[in-house]
Design a protein around this motif. Structure first.
Motif: not given
Length: 322
Positions: A225-227, A230-232, A240-245
């Motif tokens: 998940d951390p990878t 990182y670009p964001i 927040r939670r990671i989006l599917q996109s």
């Protein structure tokens, strides 16, 4: 005879005055009611230092300070730097402080796993550092506390941080165990940065490193998940939670969308995470998930992992997080 008597009386008076100054100005409590900062410039003479001390309120008289220093001091040279003179320090103690070079130490701290953008922010906020500096290359800084003096440049502190990383990585690489999943020191830093961000428990680092090593050797996506984050955020918390996109995005860092290591580090890993990557635990585990205690539970098979994920979801439901 009268003249000789007057001279003797004068010497007694002067001797008493000198003794008084000695007790009051040299050995007695100094005038500073609270700690004071004094900077002794490079190449400063005792006279220059004494003037700075008097101006700061650390001593009563620069002239008497110089006189007593020459008369009662050990002749040792004073050293340049920034000093924090304690409250009520005697002039004698102040001279010792300057001769021993007990300069004030300022520190800039880089915690393990700090991304370079936060290292840059810490440097820019550090009191006493001067000059601008670019955000350091990700993964080039060795986490630690770095001492500096007022007037040092930010660029010089970054140079020391980066040298510390180069030196540690070079030594650690020589100690690497055979058969590890990375083939260069640069790859080791990339993988160590992922391990650093995935666990906060020191005892888990080598096992987390083993999971990712096993996945790399099998050509499996790391799915870290951390990878994805990182670009964001450039390493800052997502909040927040990671989006599917975002899980599907192909940007060189997303280890869900692409197998192998990301194109670069995602943080500045500490010594322990570097060591874990270069000497991972003996384990066949391919998966891990949070266990609700701040640690993780590991699994060798997808079936075991799915069962562990269900337990983790049940914990989160009970906490009201899902």
């Amino acid at each position: 005879m009268r003249k000789l008597g007057c001279l003797a009386t004068l010497l007694v008076i002067l001797g008493g005055a000198t003794l008084g100054w000695l007790t009051h100005d040299w050995l007695g409590a100094g005038p500073a009611a609270k700690p004071v900062a004094v900077i002794v410039p490079e190449g400063a003479t005792l006279a220059r230092a004494a003037n700075e001390l008097q101006r700061a309120g650390a001593i009563r008289s620069a002239i008497r300070f110089r006189g007593f220093a020459r008369l009662l001091g050990n002749g040792q040279a004073i050293k340049a730097g920034e000093y924090a003179v304690p409250a009520h320090a005697s002039a004698s103690d102040v001279l010792t402080l300057l001769q021993e070079g007990r300069v004030r130490q300022r520190l800039v701290a880089v915690p393990e796993g700090f991304p370079s953008i936060l290292v840059h922010e810490a440097l820019m906020k550090a009191d006493g550092l001067v000059g601008d500096v670019a955000v350091p290359a990700e993964g080039s800084i060795l986490p630690d506390s770095y001492a500096y003096q007022k007037g040092d440049t930010r660029a010089s502190v970054v140079a020391r941080m980066q040298k510390a990383m180069r030196d540690y990585l070079a030594a650690a690489w020589k100690r690497r165990k055979p058969g590890i999943a990375v083939s260069t020191p640069e790859q080791a830093i990339i993988l160590a940065s992922i391990v650093e961000k995935e666990t906060g428990k020191p005892e888990e680092r080598r096992k987390v490193a083993a999971v990712y090593a096993n996945r790399l050797k099998r050509g499996m996506p790391l799915q870290a998940d951390p990878t994805v984050i990182y670009p964001i955020t450039k390493g800052k918390p997502l909040g927040r939670r990671i989006l599917q996109s975002e899980l599907r995005a192909k940007n060189g860092y997303n280890t869900y969308a692409e197998a192998g290591l990301p194109v670069g580090p995602i943080a500045n890993p500490g010594r322990a995470s570097i060591d874990a990557v270069l000497d991972p635990a003996r384990s066949d585990a391919l998966y891990f998930v949070a266990d609700g205690t701040g640690g993780h539970v590991f699994a060798n098979t997808l079936e075991q992992h799915n069962a562990n994920v269900k337990k983790w979801y049940a914990i989160r439901h009970a906490r009201g997080e899902m």
